[in-house]
Write a protein that holds these residues in place. Structure first.
Motif, short mmCIF file in Angstrom:
data_model
loop_
_atom_site.label_atom_id
_atom_site.label_comp_id
_atom_site.label_asym_id
_atom_site.label_seq_id
_atom_site.Cartn_x
_atom_site.Cartn_y
_atom_site.Cartn_z
N GLU A 173 2.30 -5.52 6.54
CA GLU A 173 1.53 -6.08 5.43
C GLU A 173 2.06 -7.45 5.01
N VAL A 197 1.23 3.49 8.70
CA VAL A 197 0.35 3.92 9.80
C VAL A 197 1.08 3.65 11.11
N VAL A 251 -3.68 7.49 16.62
CA VAL A 251 -3.48 6.85 15.31
C VAL A 251 -3.01 7.92 14.32
N PHE A 263 1.46 2.88 2.49
CA PHE A 263 0.65 3.72 3.37
C PHE A 263 1.02 3.41 4.82
N ASN A 270 1.62 -0.87 10.85
CA ASN A 270 1.02 -1.88 9.98
C ASN A 270 2.11 -2.78 9.40
N LEU A 308 -7.42 10.13 10.14
CA LEU A 308 -7.36 8.70 9.83
C LEU A 308 -7.94 7.89 10.98
N PRO A 309 -9.08 7.25 10.77
CA PRO A 309 -9.68 6.45 11.84
C PRO A 309 -9.25 4.99 11.76
N PRO A 310 -9.33 4.25 12.86
CA PRO A 310 -9.03 2.81 12.82
C PRO A 310 -10.04 2.07 11.94
N CYS A 345 -2.87 -4.34 11.14
CA CYS A 345 -2.89 -2.87 11.24
C CYS A 345 -2.03 -2.40 12.42
N ALA A 346 -1.70 -1.13 12.37
CA ALA A 346 -0.89 -0.51 13.42
C ALA A 346 -1.53 -0.64 14.80
N GLU A 347 -2.84 -0.47 14.85
CA GLU A 347 -3.54 -0.50 16.14
C GLU A 347 -3.42 -1.87 16.79
N SER A 352 0.82 -1.23 0.00
CA SER A 352 0.00 0.00 0.00
C SER A 352 0.84 1.27 0.00
N1 THU Z 1 -4.13 0.52 8.23
C1 THU Z 1 -3.76 0.58 9.53
O1 THU Z 1 -2.70 0.08 9.92
N2 THU Z 1 -4.58 1.21 10.41
C2 THU Z 1 -5.69 1.92 10.05
O2 THU Z 1 -6.31 2.54 10.89
C3 THU Z 1 -6.13 1.92 8.65
C4 THU Z 1 -5.39 1.02 7.73
C5 THU Z 1 -3.20 -0.10 7.27
C6 THU Z 1 -3.59 -1.45 6.76
C7 THU Z 1 -2.81 -1.50 5.44
O3 THU Z 1 -1.49 -1.91 5.71
C8 THU Z 1 -2.78 -0.06 4.98
O4 THU Z 1 -3.09 0.73 6.14
C9 THU Z 1 -3.77 0.26 3.90
O5 THU Z 1 -5.04 -0.15 4.22
#
Ligand code: THU
Length: 134
Positions: A47, A29, A80, A27, A45, A88-90, A56-58, A25
């Motif tokens: 992957e 987090v 987060v 992306f 996160n 950015l919400p969980p 996910c990071a949470e 991604s």
């Molecule tokens: N992701 C998180 O780690 N936490 C969030 O709150 C939203 C999404 C990650 C999962 C994946 O690795 C990437 O962001 C894209 O969805």
């Protein structure tokens, strides 16, 4: 929580993002959990090529604390962060995990690129949630 504590928690979530494993991604987090005994647990996160096995990071942050012996009720606040225009919400899987571990009134701090911080309660993110089987 005073403003310094909030900023320290958000900074921890921002700083840990550098360790995100997100080759699919791109992306990153970061999440930071403040415990009732004043410690900060962070997670990113992680992957996987299967996509579905991504953590996910949470959940990474929470599972780290769980692995050290912390149990439901230990969370005082949640932050987060990601590089996003809006807050950015969980994701909903993480919301489900968080409601088992934190009180509905637990503050959740969301961030966005311009540095603004939004304060919610876990209850705002996960109303009417599934928490017990009896
Ligand atoms: N992701 C998180 O780690 N936490 C969030 O709150 C939203 C999404 C990650 C999962 C994946 O690795 C990437 O962001 C894209 O969805």
């Amino acid at each position: 929580m005073d403003q310094n504590q909030i900023e320290a928690l958000v900074d921890a979530a921002r700083n840990v993002r550098q360790h995100a494993y997100c080759p699919y991604s791109h992306f990153p987090v970061g999440c930071a959990l403040l415990s009732q005994d004043g410690k900060i647990f962070t997670g990113v996160n992680v992957e996987n090529v299967s996509f579905g096995a991504t953590n996910c990071a949470e959940r990474s942050a929470l599972f780290t604390a769980a692995s050290l012996g912390y149990r439901p009720g230990f969370i005082k606040a949640i932050a987060v962060t990601g590089a996003t225009e809006d807050f950015l919400p969980p994701c909903s899987i993480c919301r489900q995990v968080l409601v088992e571990w934190a009180d509905p009134e637990t503050p959740v701090f969301l961030t966005r690129n311009d540095g603004q911080i939004k304060r919610l309660k876990l209850l705002d993110l996960a109303p009417y949630s599934f928490t017990q089987m009896n």
